[in-house]
Scaffold this motif. Structure first.
Motif, PDB file in Angstrom:
ATOM      1  N   LEU A 170      41.849  32.040  26.366  1.00 28.13           N
ATOM      2  CA  LEU A 170      40.797  31.279  27.126  1.00 28.13           C
ATOM      3  C   LEU A 170      40.664  31.819  28.504  1.00 28.13           C
ATOM      4  O   LEU A 170      41.735  32.282  29.385  1.00 28.13           O
ATOM      5  CB  LEU A 170      41.946  29.853  27.246  1.00 28.13           C
ATOM      6  CG  LEU A 170      41.397  28.916  28.295  1.00 28.13           C
ATOM      7  CD1 LEU A 170      40.049  28.461  27.850  1.00 28.13           C
ATOM      8  CD2 LEU A 170      42.549  27.734  28.453  1.00 28.13           C
ATOM      9  N   ARG A 171      39.768  31.228  29.125  1.00 30.65           N
ATOM     10  CA  ARG A 171      39.284  31.739  30.295  1.00 30.65           C
ATOM     11  C   ARG A 171      38.684  30.694  30.972  1.00 30.65           C
ATOM     12  O   ARG A 171      37.712  30.213  30.286  1.00 30.65           O
ATOM     13  CB  ARG A 171      38.419  33.046  30.493  1.00 30.65           C
ATOM     14  CG  ARG A 171      38.761  34.531  30.018  1.00 30.65           C
ATOM     15  CD  ARG A 171      38.233  35.494  29.678  1.00 30.65           C
ATOM     16  NE  ARG A 171      38.942  36.916  29.363  1.00 30.65           N
ATOM     17  CZ  ARG A 171      39.081  37.848  30.005  1.00 30.65           C
ATOM     18  NH1 ARG A 171      38.801  37.584  31.365  1.00 30.65           N
ATOM     19  NH2 ARG A 171      39.770  38.681  29.747  1.00 30.65           N
ATOM     20  N   THR A 172      39.045  30.467  32.154  1.00 29.14           N
ATOM     21  CA  THR A 172      38.404  29.108  32.992  1.00 29.14           C
ATOM     22  C   THR A 172      38.141  29.403  34.517  1.00 29.14           C
ATOM     23  O   THR A 172      38.411  30.515  35.033  1.00 29.14           O
ATOM     24  CB  THR A 172      39.529  28.040  33.056  1.00 29.14           C
ATOM     25  OG1 THR A 172      40.756  28.515  33.901  1.00 29.14           O
ATOM     26  CG2 THR A 172      40.203  27.836  31.657  1.00 29.14           C
ATOM     27  N   GLU A 173      37.292  28.626  34.886  1.00 32.47           N
ATOM     28  CA  GLU A 173      36.834  28.687  36.268  1.00 32.47           C
ATOM     29  C   GLU A 173      36.771  27.297  36.970  1.00 32.47           C
ATOM     30  O   GLU A 173      36.136  26.170  36.076  1.00 32.47           O
ATOM     31  CB  GLU A 173      35.455  29.232  36.306  1.00 32.47           C
ATOM     32  CG  GLU A 173      34.696  29.457  37.789  1.00 32.47           C
ATOM     33  CD  GLU A 173      33.774  30.268  38.022  1.00 32.47           C
ATOM     34  OE1 GLU A 173      33.774  31.079  38.855  1.00 32.47           O
ATOM     35  OE2 GLU A 173      32.583  29.727  37.579  1.00 32.47           O
ATOM     36  N   ARG A 174      37.143  27.090  37.979  1.00 33.78           N
ATOM     37  CA  ARG A 174      37.251  25.568  38.602  1.00 33.78           C
ATOM     38  C   ARG A 174      36.468  25.576  39.696  1.00 33.78           C
ATOM     39  O   ARG A 174      36.548  26.677  40.519  1.00 33.78           O
ATOM     40  CB  ARG A 174      38.672  25.321  38.655  1.00 33.78           C
ATOM     41  CG  ARG A 174      39.502  25.909  39.772  1.00 33.78           C
ATOM     42  CD  ARG A 174      40.900  25.416  39.903  1.00 33.78           C
ATOM     43  NE  ARG A 174      41.833  25.425  38.543  1.00 33.78           N
ATOM     44  CZ  ARG A 174      42.248  24.045  38.060  1.00 33.78           C
ATOM     45  NH1 ARG A 174      41.834  22.952  38.722  1.00 33.78           N
ATOM     46  NH2 ARG A 174      42.931  24.154  37.107  1.00 33.78           N
ATOM     47  N   PHE A 175      36.036  24.589  40.126  1.00 32.91           N
ATOM     48  CA  PHE A 175      35.272  24.319  41.325  1.00 32.91           C
ATOM     49  C   PHE A 175      36.053  23.658  42.311  1.00 32.91           C
ATOM     50  O   PHE A 175      35.506  23.462  43.306  1.00 32.91           O
ATOM     51  CB  PHE A 175      33.911  23.519  41.178  1.00 32.91           C
ATOM     52  CG  PHE A 175      32.839  24.320  40.063  1.00 32.91           C
ATOM     53  CD1 PHE A 175      32.609  25.582  40.324  1.00 32.91           C
ATOM     54  CD2 PHE A 175      32.132  23.549  39.127  1.00 32.91           C
ATOM     55  CE1 PHE A 175      31.596  26.345  39.741  1.00 32.91           C
ATOM     56  CE2 PHE A 175      31.275  24.561  38.513  1.00 32.91           C
ATOM     57  CZ  PHE A 175      31.205  25.732  38.579  1.00 32.91           C
ATOM     58  N   THR A 176      37.053  23.139  41.905  1.00 39.56           N
ATOM     59  CA  THR A 176      38.073  22.197  42.893  1.00 39.56           C
ATOM     60  C   THR A 176      39.357  22.842  42.765  1.00 39.56           C
ATOM     61  O   THR A 176      39.787  23.211  41.854  1.00 39.56           O
ATOM     62  CB  THR A 176      37.890  20.689  42.386  1.00 39.56           C
ATOM     63  OG1 THR A 176      38.471  20.647  40.995  1.00 39.56           O
ATOM     64  CG2 THR A 176      36.747  20.117  42.468  1.00 39.56           C
ATOM     65  N   ALA A 177      40.306  22.685  43.684  1.00 47.50           N
ATOM     66  CA  ALA A 177      41.280  23.137  43.979  1.00 47.50           C
ATOM     67  C   ALA A 177      42.306  22.472  42.885  1.00 47.50           C
ATOM     68  O   ALA A 177      42.420  21.442  42.634  1.00 47.50           O
ATOM     69  CB  ALA A 177      42.169  23.105  45.108  1.00 47.50           C
ATOM     70  N   ALA A 178      43.266  23.426  42.259  1.00 48.02           N
ATOM     71  CA  ALA A 178      44.419  22.685  41.261  1.00 48.02           C
ATOM     72  C   ALA A 178      45.432  22.435  42.335  1.00 48.02           C
ATOM     73  O   ALA A 178      45.582  22.587  43.465  1.00 48.02           O
ATOM     74  CB  ALA A 178      44.944  23.928  40.609  1.00 48.02           C
ATOM     75  N   ASP A 179      46.190  21.484  41.803  1.00 47.35           N
ATOM     76  CA  ASP A 179      47.406  20.858  42.444  1.00 47.35           C
ATOM     77  C   ASP A 179      48.688  22.109  42.810  1.00 47.35           C
ATOM     78  O   ASP A 179      48.682  22.895  41.840  1.00 47.35           O
ATOM     79  CB  ASP A 179      47.997  19.850  41.623  1.00 47.35           C
ATOM     80  CG  ASP A 179      47.366  18.483  41.414  1.00 47.35           C
ATOM     81  OD1 ASP A 179      46.477  18.371  42.458  1.00 47.35           O
ATOM     82  OD2 ASP A 179      47.479  17.943  40.694  1.00 47.35           O
ATOM     83  N   ARG A 180      48.817  22.186  43.879  1.00 45.48           N
ATOM     84  CA  ARG A 180      49.849  23.295  44.308  1.00 45.48           C
ATOM     85  C   ARG A 180      51.015  22.552  44.785  1.00 45.48           C
ATOM     86  O   ARG A 180      51.109  21.636  45.459  1.00 45.48           O
ATOM     87  CB  ARG A 180      49.278  23.901  45.378  1.00 45.48           C
ATOM     88  CG  ARG A 180      48.141  25.127  44.995  1.00 45.48           C
ATOM     89  CD  ARG A 180      47.847  25.855  45.923  1.00 45.48           C
ATOM     90  NE  ARG A 180      47.048  25.190  47.011  1.00 45.48           N
ATOM     91  CZ  ARG A 180      45.654  24.983  46.957  1.00 45.48           C
ATOM     92  NH1 ARG A 180      45.069  25.588  46.268  1.00 45.48           N
ATOM     93  NH2 ARG A 180      45.183  24.499  48.332  1.00 45.48           N
TER      94      ARG A 180
END
Length: 320
Positions: A216-226
């Motif tokens: 799996l390869r992903t790209e996100r446009f919003t920040a992940a929870d940190r």
């Protein structure tokens, strides 16, 4: 991360602006004097510098074999920071915009088969991937979800061109994407590429948990929870090129601290999702808090995203 050659110093010109879905416009960009634009690869994005000084990152979704134009698509985000509103409401054909460079942190790797999963505007980086998979004769399928059919950019062209390999599933007609049905059985030799909102990425990651590593390869446009930073005390950052040293306190980002010391670092999202502000690390151990770098890049410790990342060590030395 692949970084292609920077564009010429001149700004690009907006050749065309088209409505491609409810709340989505596409921009076709060209050099004012017809100069060939730098080549790019599927998954690449550009840093768009708007006339008001705002910088935002958008995926290239046009024809990579057209040397004279770039194409992007912009979703209007009412809760955003103003970049999409400027594009939708103020930008017109003939206007000039700056482009900081062409970056690819979501490259298409060779595979026998691909499953592309898009949510909303997340279709944009997948469009050139589909064309590339078609070009090399790889087997592929696309699962495309969105709020409504009218809000899903390019869906008509995709179904017309590729037929049954494209499954368009608007939420108001079909509910949420049936990921379990598509991902329940691991498929050796298949790469899964997914781009879209955070909940979709989380669901796909969970559904692929039993697949072979790196499927799996992903790209996100919003920040992940940190989670909270490991370090809660100040640390020093040396700017090697200028010889300046700045103290970074817990309430200040490394990006803002080094800018305060005179370093010019281009940034866009300031949430650790776009990769624009990537800087080389010469000494020290960064605490990576971005959603961009791969595991091997984090382990090497030779670069960081100063907009969100911190430091494990008392001192970092950056190539600034």
């Amino acid at each position: 991360m692949v970084v292609h050659n920077l564009l010429p110093a001149d700004f690009l010109r907006v050749r065309a602006k088209d409505v491609v879905a409810d709340g989505v416009v596409s921009l076709t960009l060209e050099h004012p004097d017809g100069t060939r634009l730098p080549d790019w690869t599927p998954g690449a994005h550009i840093d768009l510098v708007l006339p008001d000084g705002t910088t935002r990152q958008y995926s290239l979704c046009g024809d990579r074999w057209d040397p004279g134009t770039y194409r992007i698509a912009v979703l209007r985000e009412p809760a955003g920071r103003g970049g999409s509103a400027y594009v939708h409401d103020r930008l017109t054909p003939g206007d000039r915009v700056g482009v900081g460079g062409v970056h690819n942190r979501f490259p298409l790797v060779p595979a026998d088969r691909y499953l592309f999963i898009a949510g909303g505007i997340g279709i944009t980086p997948l469009l050139p991937m589909i064309r590339q998979a078609e070009l090399v004769g790889a087997e592929w399928h696309l699962l495309y979800g969105g709020r409504t059919r009218a809000s899903m950019a390019f869906h008509a062209d995709l179904t017309h061109t590729y037929g049954e390999r494209v499954r368009v599933r608007p939420q108001d007609e079909f509910g949420l994407l049936d990921l379990v049905a598509r991902l329940s059985e691991p498929s050796p030799g298949t790469k899964v590429y997914c781009c879209g909102p955070g909940p979709l990425l989380a669901a796909v990651q969970a559904a692929c948990a039993h697949w072979p590593a790196h499927s799996l390869r992903t790209e996100r446009f919003t920040a992940a929870d940190r989670s909270a930073s490991v370090r809660r005390t100040p640390f020093e950052v040396e700017l090697r090129r200028t010889g300046r040293t700045v103290t970074v306190t817990p309430d200040v980002s490394v990006l803002h601290a080094v800018r305060g010391a005179g370093a010019e670092v281009l940034s866009s999202c300031e949430q650790g999702t776009c990769g624009t502000c990537l800087v080389p690390v010469l000494e020290g151990t960064p605490e990576h808090r971005d959603a961009v770098l791969a595991d091997h890049e984090r382990a090497s410790g030779d670069c960081m995203m100063p907009c969100v990342s911190r430091s494990h060590s008392d001192r970092l030395v950056l190539d600034l």
